[in-house]
Design an enzyme around this catalytic site. Structure first.
Site, mmCIF file in Angstrom:
data_model
loop_
_atom_site.group_PDB
_atom_site.id
_atom_site.type_symbol
_atom_site.label_atom_id
_atom_site.label_comp_id
_atom_site.label_asym_id
_atom_site.label_seq_id
_atom_site.Cartn_x
_atom_site.Cartn_y
_atom_site.Cartn_z
ATOM 1 N N HIS A 41 -0.076 -7.970 -0.259
ATOM 2 C CA HIS A 41 -1.384 -8.616 -0.189
ATOM 3 C C HIS A 41 -2.120 -8.483 -1.514
ATOM 4 O O HIS A 41 -1.752 -7.665 -2.366
ATOM 5 C CB HIS A 41 -2.234 -8.012 0.935
ATOM 6 C CG HIS A 41 -2.411 -6.519 0.789
ATOM 7 N ND1 HIS A 41 -1.456 -5.610 1.193
ATOM 8 C CD2 HIS A 41 -3.420 -5.775 0.254
ATOM 9 C CE1 HIS A 41 -1.873 -4.381 0.934
ATOM 10 N NE2 HIS A 41 -3.064 -4.462 0.366
ATOM 11 N N ARG B 155 -18.763 -9.303 -4.186
ATOM 12 C CA ARG B 155 -18.015 -9.169 -2.927
ATOM 13 C C ARG B 155 -17.949 -7.689 -2.571
ATOM 14 O O ARG B 155 -17.393 -6.889 -3.313
ATOM 15 C CB ARG B 155 -16.618 -9.740 -3.109
ATOM 16 C CG ARG B 155 -15.628 -9.540 -1.957
ATOM 17 C CD ARG B 155 -14.253 -9.950 -2.479
ATOM 18 N NE ARG B 155 -13.218 -10.020 -1.476
ATOM 19 C CZ ARG B 155 -12.418 -9.018 -1.139
ATOM 20 N NH1 ARG B 155 -12.577 -7.819 -1.696
ATOM 21 N NH2 ARG B 155 -11.455 -9.200 -0.248
ATOM 22 N N ASP C 152 0.782 -1.233 0.000
ATOM 23 C CA ASP C 152 0.000 0.000 0.000
ATOM 24 C C ASP C 152 0.818 1.290 0.000
ATOM 25 O O ASP C 152 0.298 2.330 -0.371
ATOM 26 C CB ASP C 152 -0.958 0.020 1.199
ATOM 27 C CG ASP C 152 -2.111 -0.950 1.001
ATOM 28 O OD1 ASP C 152 -2.239 -1.507 -0.101
ATOM 29 O OD2 ASP C 152 -2.880 -1.162 1.956
#
Length: 798
Positions: free
Chosen positions: A659, A669, A589
C-alpha cells in the site's frame, strides 16, 4: 616423536619470565563466585537490594581475581621450573635420549604441577572449590550480573551505578531491546551524566585502540601514537594472561572421561594440542568487541598500519620504518606498505633505514605462533584433531600440502551440496507458499466479517470490494466533533519529522510531515500546552479501532499496539507543479518489498512482528492523498480509498497488502496511524506508560504529580518507538520525564493490566499514583531477548 617434543620444548621456553603478583589473603580461601551469584539472585527475589549489590559485586571481583591468580601461578611456575635448565649429573634432560633422561624431563613436569597446585592453594584455595557449571559461566559471559545490578542500584537511587551497569550489559547484548529502552530512560533522568555510561568490563587494549583510531580519523596523527602504543602494550599483557589460562584442565569435549583410554603419549598429545588450539584462539578473543560475533580482521597487524603513517606524519621516520617493517612481517606482499617503506627509506637515507629492524617482540610472537600452527596442522593431519587457523596472515606453506588439497576438495563438495540443498528448499518453499496462499485466501474470506461492536459504525468496503484479502473500510468510527478536536491536537502537539530524527520531509521533498505519540502528547498536556481531554480522546479512539479490528477480523488472540502516531502531511505549495511522486511510496508493513522480484522478505530492518495496520482519517479538506492498495509490483493499483472524517482502513500487515499514499497536492491530510501485533512482547511501551500516566492524572494527586513533572529535565533524547518495539533514536526533539519513572527490564505485557512478569522476564516500571517503582522479579533476566535492530530511519508505513 623427537621433532614433536623438541617443538613443544621450544614453544614452552618462549613463555615470558615475569608476571605481577596477585594480592590475595592467603589465610582465607577465595569465596566461589557462583555461590555469591546464587546469593545475589536469592536476595533479588525478596527485594533485598543492598545484598544483591554486595554479593553480585563480590562475585564479579572474585571471578576476575580467580582468573588472574590462575594466570599468575601458571607463569610463576613456568619461570621457576624451566625445562631448559640443566639437571645435576644429567645436563639437558630431553625425553627420548634414554630412560634416565626421561625421568629427568618428567621430574620437571611433576615439579611444575606441584608448584601450580601449591600456588593456587595459597592464592584461592582448593581447585574443587571454584568449579562452576556451564550455565553459570555462560551467564557471566553474557554479563547477566549487570542486568540484576542495574535494577538493584536503581532501587536504592544510585543512578550513576545503575547507568554504568545497564550500559555494561547492553554493550555485550545490543539486541536486548528492553535494556536499550532503559538506557533511553536514564538519559532523560535528572542527575545522569554522559560520563556515567561506562563499560565496566572494557578491555584496556580495545579502548586504547578505539581512541587511537578516533584521533587518527580526525587527522590528529601525533596524538594517536600514544594510544596505539598503549594498546599494543595492553594487548600483549592480555595475550599473556589468556595463554596462561589455556593451560587448565583437559576438556574431554564429547568423550566420557570414564571411557577415555588414551595411552601416556596420546593423552599428552590430546591435552597439549587442545592447549595450543586455545592459545591460538586468544587472537580471536582479544580482537572481538563485546556484542559482536566476529573479531576485527587483522587486529594486531592493523596497529602497525596505523602507527607507520602516524609516525610519518609526525616526522619520526625511524619509527615509521620500524612499524612498516613490522607490518610486512604479517603481510610481506602488501604493495602499498612496500611503497611506503621505500619512500620512508629514501627520506631517512637507505643506509640508516637498512639498520632498522621490525620490532623484536613481534618477531618472537610470530615465531611462536607459526610453530604452534605447524604443530596443530601436524596433529590435524595425523590424528584428525581439527584446527581452524584464526589468522589471515599465516603463510600458505604452514599447512601441509596434503591438508590443503583435502580442504579444497571438501570446500568444493560442501559448496555443491549446499547449492543442491538450496535449490531443493526453494522448490519446496514455492510449493508450500502456493498451497498456503490458496488456503489462506479461503480462510481469510471466511474469517472476515465479525461484529463491529459499536453503534454507528458501518462496513463500507470488504476484502472482496477492495480486490484483496484481509482488508476493510469502516465509516463512523469517529464523529465530526472528535475529528476536529484531534485535528486541532495534531496542529498544537505534532512535532516536525517526529519518528524521523526531525527530518521535516522524510517521505517526499514536496510535503512536510508532523507527528506525535500518545505519550508525547500527554506530557504536553501535563505542561498545560494542550487539553488533556484531547489527548484522552486520542488514546480512546485508537483503542476503539483496536477493538473493532480484533472483532471484525475474528482474531482468536488479542491485538496489541505496536505503535500509535497522530500524523499530518502538508503540501508545500511552491513544489506541486509537475509533481509525479507519491506522498508515501508503496511498501509492506512487516517485510521488505522487492517490487522488481515481486517478493517481500520478512527480515530486519522490517518490523516483522507487525500483524495488522489501521488508519483513522480526520479530514478530507485537501487535494490528493488517497490511500491505495497495489500488487507486489508496487504499480498495479487494486483499490483506492478516499480519506474522510471517521473513516478507518484496516488490513493485514503482510505481503498480501502492499500500500501507499498518493501525493497531497494541496492542504493538510491528518490521520491516526496504528500498527498492531499478536505478540505481547512487542506491546508498545510508550503506550503502556501513557496509560499509567492517564490513570495518575485521573487521581486526586494530579496536581502534585504535575508539579513533580514540571521540575523534571526538559532536554532529553527520546525514541520514536520504545526500544522494545523497533527503533529509531530521535535526538532532534525534546521531552520531559519525571525523575520517578523507572526503566523497564524485559517485559511481557498485557493490554489491560500493564506489565506482568513470567519466568523469563524482569520489569521496573511506573506502577502507582505515587510513581513508586516496582519490579516484577524473574529467575532469568536475559532470557526474554528480542532481535536487535540498528538505529535507522523509521519506516512510517501509512
Amino acid at each position: 616423536m623427537f621433532w614433536f617434543l623438541g617443538t613443544l620444548l621450544l614453544a614452552v621456553s618462549q613463555l615470558p619470565k615475569s608476571a605481577a603478583d596477585i594480592q590475595l589473603n592467603s589465610n582465607v580461601p577465595l569465596e566461589p563466585y557462583d555461590l555469591l551469584y546464587d546469593n545475589a539472585i536469592e536476595a533479588y527475589y525478596i527485594g533485598d537490594w543492598k545484598s544483591v549489590i554486595l554479593n553480585m559485586e563480590r562475585a564479579l571481583r572474585n571471578k576476575g581475581a580467580l582468573r588472574r591468580a590462575k594466570a599468575h601461578c601458571c607463569l610463576l611456575c613456568a619461570n621457576q621450573t624451566g625445562f631448559g635448565e640443566p639437571l645435576p649429573g644429567l645436563g639437558m634432560a630431553l625425553p627420548g635420549m634414554g630412560p634416565v633422561e626421561d625421568l629427568g624431563f618428567f621430574q620437571k613436569v611433576v615439579k611444575r604441577a606441584a608448584c601450580i597446585h601449591e600456588c593456587e592453594m595459597e592464592k584461592v584455595g582448593p581447585a574443587s572449590l571454584h568449579k562452576v557449571s556451564e550455565e553459570v559461566a555462560l551467564e557471566f559471559r553474557k554479563r547477566s550480573p549487570y542486568n540484576y545490578l542495574q535494577v538493584a542500584y536503581f532501587k536504592i537511587n544510585r543512578l550513576e551505578k545503575a547507568v554504568a551497569a545497564a550500559n555494561t550489559f547492553y554493550i555485550a547484548n545490543p539486541e536486548h531491546e528492553e535494556m536499550r529502552q532503559n538506557l533511553e530512560y536514564y538519559k532523560m533522568m535528572a542527575g545522569v551524566q554522559e560520563s556515567d555510561f561506562k563499560d565496566l568490563e572494557a578491555k584496556p587494549h580495545m579502548d586504547e585502540f578505539r581512541q587511537g583510531v578516533k584521533l587518527y580519523t580526525d587527522d590528529q596523527f601525533q596524538s594517536a601514537i600514544e594510544p596505539f602504543e598503549r594498546a599494543l602494550e595492553a594487548y600483549f599483557s592480555a595475550d599473556l594472561e589468556c595463554r596462561a589460562i589455556c593451560e587448565g584442565a583437559y576438556d574431554y569435549d564429547g568423550y566420557n572421561y570414564l571411557e577415555y583410554s588414551a595411552d601416556l603419549f596420546q593423552a599428552i598429545t590430546d591435552h597439549y594440542i587442545q592447549v595450543l588450539n586455545c592459545k591460538q584462539n586468544c587472537a580471536v578473543e582479544l580482537a572481538t568487541r563485546p556484542g559482536r560475533d566476529k573479531p576485527i580482521e587483522d587486529f594486531l597487524p592493523e596497529h602497525f598500519n596505523y602507527l607507520q603513517f602516524a609516525y610519518y606524519n609526525s616526522e619520526k621516520y625511524e619509527k615509521a620504518i620500524e612499524c612498516a617493517k613490522t607490518y610486512l612481517l604479517f603481510r610481506p606482499n602488501d604493495d602499498v606498505m612496500i611503497q611506503n617503506l621505500a619512500y620512508y627509506s629514501a627520506v631517512l637515507g637507505e643506509e640508516r633505514a637498512a639498520a632498522i629492524t621490525a620490532r623484536e617482540n613481534i618477531q618472537q610472537y610470530m615465531k611462536q605462533s607459526l610453530l604452534e600452527k605447524e604443530l596443530l596442522y601436524f596433529a590435524y593431519d595425523i590424528f584428525g584433531i581439527a584446527f581452524v587457523d584464526p589468522d589471515t596472515w599465516t603463510p600458505e606453506e604452514i599447512m601441509p600440502q596434503r591438508l590443503r588439497d583435502k580442504q579444497k576438495a571438501e570446500r568444493e563438495t560442501a559448496a555443491r551440496i549446499s547449492e543442491e540443498i538450496g535449490n531443493l528448499m526453494k522448490e519446496i518453499e514455492n510449493l508450500v507458499e502456493e498451497k498456503s496462499k490458496e488456503s489462506n485466501d479461503i480462510t481469510q474470506l471466511v474469517r472476515e466479517g465479525g461484529k463491529v461492536l459499536f453503534d454507528g459504525i458501518t462496513i463500507s468496503m470488504t476484502s472482496k470490494e477492495l480486490n484483496g484479502s484481509q482488508r476493510a473500510v469502516l465509516d463512523g468510527v469517529g464523529t465530526e466533533e472528535e475529528c476536529r478536536e484531534l485535528h486541532l491536537l495534531s496542529n498544537a502537539a505534532a512535532l516536525k519529522g517526529d519518528g524521523y530524527r526531525g527530518t521535516p520531509s522524510p517521505h517526499t521533498p514536496n510535503e512536510k510531515f508532523h507527528g506525535v505519540t500518545v505519550l508525547k502528547a500527554l506530557k504536553l498536556a501535563q505542561e498545560g500546552k494542550v487539553p488533556l481531554k484531547s489527548v484522552r480522546l486520542y488514546h480512546d479512539l485508537s483503542e476503539k479501532v483496536r477493538k473493532v479490528l480484533e472483532s471484525y477480523f475474528r482474531l482468536e488472540t488479542p491485538l496489541y499496539f505496536s505503535y500509535t502516531h497522530l500524523v499530518c502531511r502538508s503540501a508545500i505549495d511552491e513544489k506541486q507543479e509537475g509533481r509525479e511522486d507519491l506522498s508515501h511510496s508503496v511498501h509492506v508493513d512487516n517485510c521488505l518489498l522487492n517490487s522488481e522480484a515481486m517478493e517481500c522478505i520478512k527480515e530486519t530492518p522490517a518490523y516483522t512482528y507487525r500483524d495488522y495496520s489501521a488508519i483513522l482519517y480526520l479530514n478530507d479538506d485537501f487535494e490528493g492523498g488517497n490511500f491505495i492498495f497495489t500488487e507486489l509490483d508496487a504499480k498495479t493499483v487494486t483499490a483506492e480509498v478516499r480519506p474522510k472524517c471517521g473513516r478507518v482502513v484496516g488490513f493485514g500487515a503482510g505481503k498480501e497488502n502492499p500500500h501507499g499514499v498518493k501525493a497531497v497536492t494541496k492542504g493538510q491530510r491528518c490521520a491516526v496511524a496504528m500498527w498492531f501485533t499478536l505478540d505481547p512482547r512487542h506491546n508498545e511501551k510508550e503506550r503502556i506508560q501513557a496509560e499509567e500516566l492517564l490513570k495518575m492524572l485521573s487521581s486526586p494527586v494530579d496536581a502534585e504529580f504535575q508539579g513533580v513533572a514540571e521540575e523534571s529535565p526538559a532536554e532529553s533524547k527520546q525514541t520514536a518507538e520504545t526500544p522494545g518495539n523497533a527503533q529509531t533514536d530521535v535526538t532532534e526533539e525534546t521531552d520531559s520525564i519525571s525523575e520517578k519513572q523507572a526503566p523497564v527490564t524485559e517485559v511481557q505485557t498485557d493490554s489491560e493490566s500493564g506489565p506482568v512478569s513470567d519466568s523469563s522476564t524482569m520489569n521496573a516500571s511506573v506502577s502507582s499514583a505515587e510513581t513508586e517503582q516496582k519490579v516484577s522479579e524473574s529467575r532469568d533476566p536475559t532470557a526474554a531477548t528480542s532481535s536487535a535492530l540498528d538505529s535507522r530511519d523509521r519506516k512510517e508505513e501509512l
